[in-house]
Design a protein around this motif. Sequence first.
Motif, PDB file in Angstrom:
ATOM      1  N   ARG A  35      38.068  38.425  44.008  1.00 55.62           N
ATOM      2  CA  ARG A  35      39.322  37.858  43.495  1.00 55.62           C
ATOM      3  C   ARG A  35      40.522  38.413  44.246  1.00 55.62           C
ATOM      4  NH1 ARG A  35      39.229  34.959  38.834  1.00 55.62           N
ATOM      5  NH2 ARG A  35      37.319  34.978  37.600  1.00 55.62           N
ATOM      6  N   ARG A  38      40.625  37.148  47.843  1.00 53.60           N
ATOM      7  CA  ARG A  38      41.049  35.756  47.845  1.00 53.60           C
ATOM      8  C   ARG A  38      42.565  35.661  47.797  1.00 53.60           C
ATOM      9  NH1 ARG A  38      41.752  31.578  43.926  1.00 53.60           N
ATOM     10  NH2 ARG A  38      40.932  29.562  44.614  1.00 53.60           N
ATOM     11  N   LYS A  39      43.178  36.489  46.956  1.00 50.25           N
ATOM     12  CA  LYS A  39      44.627  36.437  46.829  1.00 50.25           C
ATOM     13  C   LYS A  39      45.332  37.126  47.995  1.00 50.25           C
ATOM     14  CE  LYS A  39      44.975  33.665  43.654  1.00 50.25           C
ATOM     15  NZ  LYS A  39      45.574  32.341  43.972  1.00 50.25           N
ATOM     16  N   HIS A  42      45.421  34.546  50.465  1.00 50.22           N
ATOM     17  CA  HIS A  42      46.402  33.578  50.005  1.00 50.22           C
ATOM     18  C   HIS A  42      47.825  34.034  50.331  1.00 50.22           C
ATOM     19  CE1 HIS A  42      47.034  30.157  47.103  1.00 50.22           C
ATOM     20  NE2 HIS A  42      48.254  30.656  47.128  1.00 50.22           N
ATOM     21  N   ILE A  43      48.109  35.313  50.069  1.00 48.28           N
ATOM     22  CA  ILE A  43      49.461  35.841  50.257  1.00 48.28           C
ATOM     23  C   ILE A  43      49.767  36.107  51.728  1.00 48.28           C
ATOM     24  CG2 ILE A  43      50.978  37.809  49.776  1.00 48.28           C
ATOM     25  CD1 ILE A  43      49.490  38.080  47.066  1.00 48.28           C
ATOM     26  N   ARG A  96      36.029  32.774  43.418  1.00 53.35           N
ATOM     27  CA  ARG A  96      36.200  33.643  42.254  1.00 53.35           C
ATOM     28  C   ARG A  96      34.861  34.183  41.758  1.00 53.35           C
ATOM     29  NH1 ARG A  96      39.955  29.381  40.921  1.00 53.35           N
ATOM     30  NH2 ARG A  96      42.094  30.147  40.774  1.00 53.35           N
ATOM     31  N   TYR A 110      44.945  24.600  49.969  1.00 52.95           N
ATOM     32  CA  TYR A 110      45.877  25.534  50.622  1.00 52.95           C
ATOM     33  C   TYR A 110      45.987  25.206  52.110  1.00 52.95           C
ATOM     34  CZ  TYR A 110      47.517  30.228  52.158  1.00 52.95           C
ATOM     35  OH  TYR A 110      48.206  31.283  52.720  1.00 52.95           O
ATOM     36  N   CYS A 136      52.319  30.757  49.075  1.00 51.35           N
ATOM     37  CA  CYS A 136      51.675  32.023  49.468  1.00 51.35           C
ATOM     38  C   CYS A 136      52.043  33.166  48.526  1.00 51.35           C
ATOM     39  CB  CYS A 136      52.087  32.411  50.886  1.00 51.35           C
ATOM     40  SG  CYS A 136      51.628  31.241  52.139  1.00 51.35           S
ATOM     41  N   ASP A 139      52.352  31.861  44.191  1.00 48.80           N
ATOM     42  CA  ASP A 139      51.077  31.601  43.528  1.00 48.80           C
ATOM     43  C   ASP A 139      50.123  32.781  43.686  1.00 48.80           C
ATOM     44  OD1 ASP A 139      49.307  29.969  42.055  1.00 48.80           O
ATOM     45  OD2 ASP A 139      48.303  29.355  43.887  1.00 48.80           O
ATOM     46  N   GLY A 140      50.202  33.450  44.832  1.00 50.94           N
ATOM     47  CA  GLY A 140      49.318  34.597  45.056  1.00 50.94           C
ATOM     48  C   GLY A 140      49.620  35.762  44.147  1.00 50.94           C
ATOM     49  N   GLU A 143      48.790  35.428  40.230  1.00 52.43           N
ATOM     50  CA  GLU A 143      47.438  35.729  39.747  1.00 52.43           C
ATOM     51  C   GLU A 143      47.143  37.215  39.790  1.00 52.43           C
ATOM     52  OE1 GLU A 143      42.774  34.585  40.583  1.00 52.43           O
ATOM     53  OE2 GLU A 143      44.343  33.136  41.028  1.00 52.43           O
ATOM     54  N   VAL A 144      47.627  37.905  40.839  1.00 45.19           N
ATOM     55  CA  VAL A 144      47.373  39.337  40.956  1.00 45.19           C
ATOM     56  C   VAL A 144      47.984  40.085  39.767  1.00 45.19           C
ATOM     57  CG1 VAL A 144      47.859  41.417  42.293  1.00 45.19           C
ATOM     58  CG2 VAL A 144      47.187  39.303  43.465  1.00 45.19           C
TER      59      VAL A 144
END
Length: 235
Positions: A35, A38-39, A42-43, A96, A110, A136, A139-140, A143-144
């Motif tokens: 997880r 992944r983020k 994403h970031i 995930r 994305y 980026c 949304d990143g 979730e974190v």
Amino acid sequence: MLSNNFIALIITFIVSLTWLRLMDFVAHRGWISSRLSRKLIHIGTGPIFVLCWLLFNDAPIARYLAALVPFAITSQFALVGLGVIKDEAAVQAMSRTGDRREILRGPLFYGIVFVVITIAYWLDSPIGIVALMMVCGGDGLAEVLGRRYGKSRLPWSKEKSWIGSFGMFLGGWLLAVVILAVYVVEGVFPAPLTAYLLPVTLISLCAMLVESLPIRDFDNITIAATALILGHVFF
């Protein structure tokens, strides 16, 4: 800027792939959770890619060459998600639950967003860059922070939290301002940076509201679309 766009393309590929494979490696080794990796992908991928735009010159073909990077990476995502390519490290880093089919949703959208915005907006205005940074950083970070500290849930979206929404605003705002600051210093966009702060703040607030809605897997599209529409209003 480099005089040769093909050299810029190669450098952008190397830098972007290095970041992705690093995240794949640390997730596959179990040093960080899937997880979190992944983020982090994403970031981090977006700002790295957008900063590499500065390597290209102003030739008309530049935006299309740059778009080849997210296009190639997104195509790989699709092939891994479909099971055509076996890449367990990538699955662990971008899913995930370890199910490769998850890559065909969030990560794939994305990448598609990056391809479209790179071609459509490029360096013509700050609109595309701000939209990408919302996707980026916003949304990143949402979730974190939400997963770690999100105990107080939103009344209209029980899977999301107040702290996650704050992370959406903060992450998108910070990344957008930092990247715009670099572009202002480089002379790509006109100074002063302060002229961009109010539009970015308003876009970040609206993107935060959209992200807070009970929509799963399509956040990358809805957030980007919101930021693009508002970008045309405020810039």
